[in-house]
Design a protein around this motif. Structure first.
Motif, PDB file in Angstrom:
ATOM      1  N   UNK A  44      14.714   2.030 -11.018  1.00 56.04           N
ATOM      2  CA  UNK A  44      14.899   0.785 -11.776  1.00 56.04           C
ATOM      3  C   UNK A  44      15.545  -0.323 -10.942  1.00 56.04           C
ATOM      4  N   UNK A  45      15.721  -0.108  -9.654  1.00 57.88           N
ATOM      5  CA  UNK A  45      16.319  -1.129  -8.805  1.00 57.88           C
ATOM      6  C   UNK A  45      17.817  -1.259  -8.926  1.00 57.88           C
ATOM      7  N   UNK A  46      18.473  -0.240  -9.466  1.00 55.96           N
ATOM      8  CA  UNK A  46      19.912  -0.346  -9.693  1.00 55.96           C
ATOM      9  C   UNK A  46      20.763   0.431  -8.694  1.00 55.96           C
ATOM     10  N   UNK A  47      20.173   1.385  -7.959  1.00 61.85           N
ATOM     11  CA  UNK A  47      21.015   2.250  -7.119  1.00 61.85           C
ATOM     12  C   UNK A  47      20.865   2.001  -5.621  1.00 61.85           C
ATOM     13  N   UNK A  48      19.742   1.460  -5.175  1.00 57.37           N
ATOM     14  CA  UNK A  48      19.548   1.167  -3.761  1.00 57.37           C
ATOM     15  C   UNK A  48      19.097   2.341  -2.905  1.00 57.37           C
ATOM     16  N   UNK A  49      18.884   3.520  -3.488  1.00 56.71           N
ATOM     17  CA  UNK A  49      18.459   4.684  -2.702  1.00 56.71           C
ATOM     18  C   UNK A  49      17.100   4.465  -2.045  1.00 56.71           C
ATOM     19  N   UNK A  50      16.299   3.553  -2.598  1.00 57.80           N
ATOM     20  CA  UNK A  50      14.950   3.310  -2.104  1.00 57.80           C
ATOM     21  C   UNK A  50      14.868   2.104  -1.165  1.00 57.80           C
ATOM     22  N   UNK A  51      15.997   1.612  -0.672  1.00 58.65           N
ATOM     23  CA  UNK A  51      16.004   0.410   0.160  1.00 58.65           C
ATOM     24  C   UNK A  51      15.213   0.616   1.437  1.00 58.65           C
ATOM     25  N   UNK A  52      14.325  -0.334   1.715  1.00 60.13           N
ATOM     26  CA  UNK A  52      13.562  -0.391   2.958  1.00 60.13           C
ATOM     27  C   UNK A  52      13.595  -1.831   3.441  1.00 60.13           C
ATOM     28  N   UNK A  53      13.095  -2.070   4.641  1.00 61.66           N
ATOM     29  CA  UNK A  53      12.962  -3.436   5.141  1.00 61.66           C
ATOM     30  C   UNK A  53      11.490  -3.815   5.108  1.00 61.66           C
ATOM     31  N   UNK A  54      11.185  -4.935   4.485  1.00 62.44           N
ATOM     32  CA  UNK A  54       9.831  -5.481   4.446  1.00 62.44           C
ATOM     33  C   UNK A  54       9.889  -6.848   5.104  1.00 62.44           C
ATOM     34  N   UNK A  55       9.154  -6.972   6.203  1.00 61.62           N
ATOM     35  CA  UNK A  55       9.180  -8.203   6.992  1.00 61.62           C
ATOM     36  C   UNK A  55      10.617  -8.606   7.315  1.00 61.62           C
ATOM     37  N   UNK A  56      11.451  -7.590   7.613  1.00 59.95           N
ATOM     38  CA  UNK A  56      12.828  -7.808   8.030  1.00 59.95           C
ATOM     39  C   UNK A  56      13.826  -8.029   6.910  1.00 59.95           C
ATOM     40  N   UNK A  57      13.378  -7.993   5.667  1.00 64.80           N
ATOM     41  CA  UNK A  57      14.284  -8.224   4.539  1.00 64.80           C
ATOM     42  C   UNK A  57      14.456  -6.952   3.719  1.00 64.80           C
ATOM     43  N   UNK A  58      15.670  -6.749   3.214  1.00 63.36           N
ATOM     44  CA  UNK A  58      15.968  -5.575   2.387  1.00 63.36           C
ATOM     45  C   UNK A  58      15.339  -5.727   1.015  1.00 63.36           C
ATOM     46  N   UNK A  59      14.672  -4.659   0.566  1.00 64.40           N
ATOM     47  CA  UNK A  59      14.161  -4.669  -0.801  1.00 64.40           C
ATOM     48  C   UNK A  59      14.315  -3.272  -1.406  1.00 64.40           C
ATOM     49  N   UNK A  60      14.334  -3.233  -2.719  1.00 67.21           N
ATOM     50  CA  UNK A  60      14.268  -1.973  -3.445  1.00 67.21           C
ATOM     51  C   UNK A  60      12.788  -1.652  -3.609  1.00 67.21           C
ATOM     52  N   UNK A  61      12.318  -0.627  -2.916  1.00 59.77           N
ATOM     53  CA  UNK A  61      10.885  -0.326  -2.915  1.00 59.77           C
ATOM     54  C   UNK A  61      10.386   0.170  -4.260  1.00 59.77           C
ATOM     55  N   UNK A  62      11.282   0.615  -5.130  1.00 60.74           N
ATOM     56  CA  UNK A  62      10.858   1.071  -6.459  1.00 60.74           C
ATOM     57  C   UNK A  62      10.429  -0.096  -7.343  1.00 60.74           C
ATOM     58  N   UNK A  63      10.822  -1.308  -7.001  1.00 58.78           N
ATOM     59  CA  UNK A  63      10.473  -2.488  -7.796  1.00 58.78           C
ATOM     60  C   UNK A  63       9.335  -3.295  -7.195  1.00 58.78           C
ATOM     61  N   UNK A  64       8.856  -2.894  -6.025  1.00 62.93           N
ATOM     62  CA  UNK A  64       7.852  -3.670  -5.304  1.00 62.93           C
ATOM     63  C   UNK A  64       6.472  -3.039  -5.446  1.00 62.93           C
ATOM     64  N   UNK A  65       5.524  -3.783  -5.941  1.00 65.34           N
ATOM     65  CA  UNK A  65       4.160  -3.281  -6.021  1.00 65.34           C
ATOM     66  C   UNK A  65       3.546  -3.270  -4.622  1.00 65.34           C
ATOM     67  N   UNK A  66       2.923  -2.167  -4.278  1.00 62.24           N
ATOM     68  CA  UNK A  66       2.320  -2.024  -2.949  1.00 62.24           C
ATOM     69  C   UNK A  66       1.275  -3.109  -2.709  1.00 62.24           C
ATOM     70  N   UNK A  67       0.460  -3.391  -3.712  1.00 57.79           N
ATOM     71  CA  UNK A  67      -0.618  -4.366  -3.566  1.00 57.79           C
ATOM     72  C   UNK A  67      -0.084  -5.759  -3.236  1.00 57.79           C
ATOM     73  N   UNK A  68       1.138  -6.054  -3.632  1.00 55.88           N
ATOM     74  CA  UNK A  68       1.759  -7.359  -3.351  1.00 55.88           C
ATOM     75  C   UNK A  68       2.213  -7.488  -1.908  1.00 55.88           C
TER      76      UNK A  68
END
Length: 165
Positions: A44-68
């Motif tokens: 749900x984007x609340x814990x940060x366990x899924x944090x990755x870098x996308x184009x150098x920026x931190x994101x919660x990958x559980x909230x990011x649609x792959x197609x986007x």
């Protein structure tokens, strides 16, 4: 309806067919690309366990649609070490006991790398805690995490000074 996307994941170009446009980056990484270091915590984007870098920026990958993120450059925990040589943030987490159970550690490390690359924290432990507040640790290893970020930041700054000299 299948959708084709192309991503660069940890320096390797990956072309993927998606049968569902609702697939998150987290699920794509874990279930399709077998990169299981990125953890599914709350989903749900609340814990940060899924944090990755996308184009150098931190994101919660559980909230990011792959197609986007078609065409994006993605860095996961599997891509930060160089062979047997740990990234300075990884080494600092070990040196300062920045983890206990280890579940949140990949997300914490990715967030710390992003934080350092963003030059957000300076030498202020309180600022580091604030900037890392999106990453939760159930074990309470925050003191070690903060020390690790300060140490890694100094190590990386010293290495950059040597390269530019």
């Amino acid at each position: 309806m299948n959708l084709s996307i192309g991503l660069t994941v940890n320096g390797v170009r990956r072309d993927v067919e998606l049968s569902d446009p609702r697939v998150t980056l987290l699920d794509l990484l874990r279930e399709r690309l077998d990169l299981t270091g990125t953890k599914k915590g709350c989903d749900r984007g609340q814990c940060g366990a899924c944090t990755i870098l996308v184009d150098g920026r931190r994101i919660n990958s559980c909230l990011a649609l792959a197609v986007s993120h078609d065409g994006a450059d993605i860095l996961t925990i599997e891509g930060v070490a160089r062979g047997d040589q740990l990234h300075p943030v990884q080494a600092a987490f070990i040196a300062h006991d920045g983890f206990q159970c280890g579940f949140c550690t990949p997300g914490q490390i990715m967030s710390a790398i992003g934080l350092i690359e963003e030059a957000q924290a300076g030498n202020d432990p309180e600022r580091i805690r604030e900037c890392m507040s999106g990453n939760l640790c159930r074990c309470g290893a925050y003191a070690g995490i903060t020390k690790a970020v300060l140490d890694a930041q100094q190590t990386l700054a010293t290495a950059n000074q040597r390269r530019s000299a």
